[in-house]
Design a protein around this motif. Structure first.
Motif, PDB file in Angstrom:
ATOM      1  N   GLN A  79       0.939  -1.235   0.159  1.00  0.00           N
ATOM      2  CA  GLN A  79       0.070   0.040  -0.041  1.00  0.00           C
ATOM      3  C   GLN A  79       0.872   1.367   0.095  1.00  0.00           C
ATOM      4  OE1 GLN A  79      -2.196   0.583   3.646  1.00  0.00           O
ATOM      5  NE2 GLN A  79      -4.081   1.514   2.519  1.00  0.00           N
ATOM      6  N   GLU A  80       1.908   1.244   0.692  1.00  0.00           N
ATOM      7  CA  GLU A  80       2.759   2.329   0.877  1.00  0.00           C
ATOM      8  C   GLU A  80       3.582   2.629  -0.515  1.00  0.00           C
ATOM      9  OE1 GLU A  80       5.540   1.823   4.065  1.00  0.00           O
ATOM     10  OE2 GLU A  80       3.871   1.983   5.515  1.00  0.00           O
ATOM     11  N   GLU A  81       3.933   1.257  -1.200  1.00  0.00           N
ATOM     12  CA  GLU A  81       4.679   1.468  -2.451  1.00  0.00           C
ATOM     13  C   GLU A  81       3.785   2.208  -3.480  1.00  0.00           C
ATOM     14  OE1 GLU A  81       6.152  -2.243  -3.072  1.00  0.00           O
ATOM     15  OE2 GLU A  81       7.721  -2.019  -1.702  1.00  0.00           O
ATOM     16  N   LEU A  82       2.321   1.707  -3.276  1.00  0.00           N
ATOM     17  CA  LEU A  82       1.492   2.156  -4.481  1.00  0.00           C
ATOM     18  C   LEU A  82       1.202   3.432  -4.389  1.00  0.00           C
ATOM     19  CD1 LEU A  82      -1.069  -0.948  -4.406  1.00  0.00           C
ATOM     20  CD2 LEU A  82       0.562  -0.236  -6.001  1.00  0.00           C
ATOM     21  N   GLU A  83       1.115   4.197  -3.204  1.00  0.00           N
ATOM     22  CA  GLU A  83       1.006   5.436  -3.012  1.00  0.00           C
ATOM     23  C   GLU A  83       2.003   6.228  -3.531  1.00  0.00           C
ATOM     24  OE1 GLU A  83      -1.291   7.160  -1.804  1.00  0.00           O
ATOM     25  OE2 GLU A  83      -2.746   5.673  -1.040  1.00  0.00           O
ATOM     26  N   ILE A  84       3.496   5.947  -3.341  1.00  0.00           N
ATOM     27  CA  ILE A  84       4.526   6.460  -3.697  1.00  0.00           C
ATOM     28  C   ILE A  84       4.507   6.356  -5.362  1.00  0.00           C
ATOM     29  CG2 ILE A  84       7.030   6.306  -4.192  1.00  0.00           C
ATOM     30  CD1 ILE A  84       6.961   4.988  -1.325  1.00  0.00           C
ATOM     31  N   LYS A  85       3.930   5.162  -5.928  1.00  0.00           N
ATOM     32  CA  LYS A  85       4.072   5.100  -7.346  1.00  0.00           C
ATOM     33  C   LYS A  85       2.948   6.115  -7.750  1.00  0.00           C
ATOM     34  CE  LYS A  85       5.223   0.193  -8.089  1.00  0.00           C
ATOM     35  NZ  LYS A  85       4.774  -1.235  -8.429  1.00  0.00           N
ATOM     36  N   LYS A  86       1.866   6.220  -7.199  1.00  0.00           N
ATOM     37  CA  LYS A  86       0.719   7.041  -7.728  1.00  0.00           C
ATOM     38  C   LYS A  86       1.549   8.556  -7.834  1.00  0.00           C
ATOM     39  CE  LYS A  86      -3.409   6.967  -6.297  1.00  0.00           C
ATOM     40  NZ  LYS A  86      -4.508   7.215  -5.233  1.00  0.00           N
ATOM     41  N   ARG A  87       2.186   8.991  -6.838  1.00  0.00           N
ATOM     42  CA  ARG A  87       2.791  10.183  -6.924  1.00  0.00           C
ATOM     43  C   ARG A  87       4.005  10.444  -7.852  1.00  0.00           C
ATOM     44  NH1 ARG A  87       2.462   9.309  -1.081  1.00  0.00           N
ATOM     45  NH2 ARG A  87       4.535   8.856  -0.920  1.00  0.00           N
ATOM     46  N   GLY A  88       4.886   9.479  -7.977  1.00  0.00           N
ATOM     47  CA  GLY A  88       5.755   9.368  -9.010  1.00  0.00           C
ATOM     48  C   GLY A  88       5.165   9.359 -10.300  1.00  0.00           C
ATOM     49  N   ALA A  89       4.015   8.516 -10.647  1.00  0.00           N
ATOM     50  CA  ALA A  89       3.366   8.783 -11.901  1.00  0.00           C
ATOM     51  C   ALA A  89       2.872  10.092 -12.315  1.00  0.00           C
ATOM     52  CB  ALA A  89       2.219   7.797 -12.111  1.00  0.00           C
ATOM     53  N   VAL A  90       2.296  10.761 -10.997  1.00  0.00           N
ATOM     54  CA  VAL A  90       1.990  12.150 -11.426  1.00  0.00           C
ATOM     55  C   VAL A  90       3.035  13.177 -11.860  1.00  0.00           C
ATOM     56  CG1 VAL A  90       0.989  14.066 -10.389  1.00  0.00           C
ATOM     57  CG2 VAL A  90      -0.090  11.739 -10.192  1.00  0.00           C
ATOM     58  N   GLU A  91       4.141  12.891 -11.008  1.00  0.00           N
ATOM     59  CA  GLU A  91       5.247  13.826 -11.425  1.00  0.00           C
ATOM     60  C   GLU A  91       6.002  13.684 -12.773  1.00  0.00           C
ATOM     61  OE1 GLU A  91       6.567  16.182  -9.414  1.00  0.00           O
ATOM     62  OE2 GLU A  91       5.007  15.790  -8.074  1.00  0.00           O
ATOM     63  N   ARG A  92       6.126  12.286 -13.155  1.00  0.00           N
ATOM     64  CA  ARG A  92       6.579  11.823 -14.441  1.00  0.00           C
ATOM     65  C   ARG A  92       5.614  12.406 -15.665  1.00  0.00           C
ATOM     66  NH1 ARG A  92      11.066  12.196 -15.248  1.00  0.00           N
ATOM     67  NH2 ARG A  92      10.913  10.701 -17.146  1.00  0.00           N
ATOM     68  N   PHE A  93       4.473  12.238 -15.253  1.00  0.00           N
ATOM     69  CA  PHE A  93       3.178  12.859 -16.297  1.00  0.00           C
ATOM     70  C   PHE A  93       3.470  14.341 -16.506  1.00  0.00           C
ATOM     71  CE2 PHE A  93      -0.922  14.664 -17.933  1.00  0.00           C
ATOM     72  CZ  PHE A  93      -0.862  13.726 -18.789  1.00  0.00           C
ATOM     73  N   LYS A  94       3.567  15.044 -15.364  1.00  0.00           N
ATOM     74  CA  LYS A  94       3.725  16.525 -15.553  1.00  0.00           C
ATOM     75  C   LYS A  94       4.928  16.742 -16.198  1.00  0.00           C
ATOM     76  CE  LYS A  94       3.293  18.911 -11.580  1.00  0.00           C
ATOM     77  NZ  LYS A  94       3.492  19.092 -10.167  1.00  0.00           N
ATOM     78  N   ALA A  95       6.225  16.099 -15.872  1.00  0.00           N
ATOM     79  CA  ALA A  95       7.352  16.328 -16.557  1.00  0.00           C
ATOM     80  C   ALA A  95       7.266  16.035 -18.224  1.00  0.00           C
ATOM     81  CB  ALA A  95       8.514  15.860 -16.023  1.00  0.00           C
ATOM     82  N   THR A  96       6.868  14.990 -18.482  1.00  0.00           N
ATOM     83  CA  THR A  96       6.629  14.345 -19.957  1.00  0.00           C
ATOM     84  C   THR A  96       5.504  14.425 -20.615  1.00  0.00           C
ATOM     85  OG1 THR A  96       6.188  12.280 -19.367  1.00  0.00           O
ATOM     86  CG2 THR A  96       8.550  12.708 -19.281  1.00  0.00           C
ATOM     87  N   ARG A  97       4.147  14.326 -20.021  1.00  0.00           N
ATOM     88  CA  ARG A  97       2.864  14.381 -20.369  1.00  0.00           C
ATOM     89  C   ARG A  97       3.001  13.193 -21.387  1.00  0.00           C
ATOM     90  NH1 ARG A  97      -0.254  17.824 -18.112  1.00  0.00           N
ATOM     91  NH2 ARG A  97       0.846  19.932 -17.542  1.00  0.00           N
ATOM     92  N   GLU A  98       3.493  12.158 -21.065  1.00  0.00           N
ATOM     93  CA  GLU A  98       3.376  10.958 -21.649  1.00  0.00           C
ATOM     94  C   GLU A  98       2.113   9.997 -21.185  1.00  0.00           C
ATOM     95  OE1 GLU A  98       6.888   8.648 -21.763  1.00  0.00           O
ATOM     96  OE2 GLU A  98       8.229  10.155 -22.693  1.00  0.00           O
ATOM     97  N   PRO A  99       1.430   9.270 -22.102  1.00  0.00           N
ATOM     98  CA  PRO A  99       0.124   8.718 -21.386  1.00  0.00           C
ATOM     99  C   PRO A  99       0.533   7.435 -20.645  1.00  0.00           C
ATOM    100  CG  PRO A  99      -0.059   9.427 -23.695  1.00  0.00           C
ATOM    101  CD  PRO A  99       1.471   9.685 -23.387  1.00  0.00           C
ATOM    102  N   LYS A 100       1.855   7.011 -20.944  1.00  0.00           N
ATOM    103  CA  LYS A 100       2.053   5.700 -20.273  1.00  0.00           C
ATOM    104  C   LYS A 100       2.182   5.934 -18.540  1.00  0.00           C
ATOM    105  CE  LYS A 100       7.017   6.370 -20.619  1.00  0.00           C
ATOM    106  NZ  LYS A 100       8.310   5.558 -20.933  1.00  0.00           N
ATOM    107  N   TYR A 101       2.340   7.288 -18.172  1.00  0.00           N
ATOM    108  CA  TYR A 101       2.513   7.546 -16.778  1.00  0.00           C
ATOM    109  C   TYR A 101       0.976   7.724 -16.113  1.00  0.00           C
ATOM    110  CZ  TYR A 101       7.401   8.413 -17.639  1.00  0.00           C
ATOM    111  OH  TYR A 101       8.770   8.088 -17.935  1.00  0.00           O
ATOM    112  N   GLN A 102       0.403   8.166 -17.053  1.00  0.00           N
ATOM    113  CA  GLN A 102      -1.163   8.113 -16.629  1.00  0.00           C
ATOM    114  C   GLN A 102      -1.825   6.764 -16.484  1.00  0.00           C
ATOM    115  OE1 GLN A 102      -3.616  10.718 -19.292  1.00  0.00           O
ATOM    116  NE2 GLN A 102      -5.363  10.519 -17.856  1.00  0.00           N
TER     117      GLN A 102
END
Length: 257
Positions: A79-102
């Motif tokens: 659960q903790e890792e998934l929370e981190i992954k969600k935050r990381g995916a948001v950060e990467r999407f903001k930086a790259t706008r790539e759909p895969k992070y979404q």
């Protein structure tokens, strides 16, 4: 929940068996000390076996509970890792706008929902298991106490049954005994004693009569002897005086005699 339900049903069944008493149909075999000891041995062996079976089942239940706790720990970490992954995916999407992070965010979000649902389920199951284990631990303690008390109950049962049987036998004997305290033998002895006393009294009375008769005979004989002696003495004295007188009348007296 299949294995947990099976274990719980097993424990419940055994827990009910432990409270059963010695089969009442075996009364004929439990009226002697030897029979009582044999009956208690059967019960002791059965209860001890049931106790070990319940203890093993509770141990298995505790093992299942520990497995669920381990799963909770693992899922909480995930659960903790998934929370981190969600935050990381948001950060990467903001930086790259790539759909895969979404998409990665969506996958983490979906899995996180599944983990949280499972954690809630495990929390409830673990709580229920803890209550059940605590309840069955108390049941095991009760079973231990019942088994340990068998020795005392065995001794008391022997004492009560034997003494009660003796009382019944004594009451049966007393019911057939007379309380008038009369006995034919004693009565016969008393009758013989009275007869003996009567014979002795009669003997004494008869002996008294004989003594009186003898005394009278002796007295009469003595009196007769004294009279004859006195008569002879007086006669001799008279004759002597007559002879001593001149021209005595001795011959006449003799003739008159």
């Amino acid at each position: 929940m299949g294995i947990v339900s099976s274990v719980i049903r097993f424990i419940t069944t055994l827990g009910g068996l432990i409270s059963t008493s010695v089969d009442e149909g075996s009364d004929a075999l439990t009226t002697t000390p030897k029979g009582i000891k044999a009956a208690f041995k059967v019960t002791r062996d059965k209860w001890t076996k049931q106790y070990h079976e319940v203890r093993d089942a509770v141990s298995q239940l505790m093992m299942v509970m520990e497995q669920k706790r381990s799963e909770i720990v693992r899922l909480e970490k995930e659960q903790e890792e998934l929370e981190i992954k969600k935050r990381g995916a948001v950060e990467r999407f903001k930086a790259t706008r790539e759909p895969k992070y979404q998409q990665a965010f969506q996958a983490a979000h979906t899995r996180l929902g599944e983990v949280e649902t499972r954690l809630d389920q495990l929390a409830q199951e673990t709580q229920d298991l803890e209550k059940q284990v605590d309840r069955y631990k108390l049941k095991l303690q009760e079973m231990q106490k019942q088994i340990s008390e068998l020795d005392r109950k065995e001794a008391e049962s022997i004492a009560d049954i034997v003494s009660s049987k003796q009382i019944v036998e004594l009451n049966d004997r007393m019911a057939n005994l007379s309380t008038s305290l009369s006995d034919e033998n004693i009565q016969a002895i008393e009758k013989t004693r009275q007869k003996a006393k009567a014979r002795a009294k009669l003997s004494d009375e008869l002996a008294g009569v004989d003594n009186v008769n003898v005394e009278q005979e002796i007295l009469a004989a003595g009196m007769s002897t004294d009279a004859e002696k006195e008569f002879a003495e007086m006669l001799a004295e008279t004759e002597m005086r007559e002879r001593e007188r001149p021209g005595g009348a001795g011959p006449e007296l003799e003739r008159s005699m």
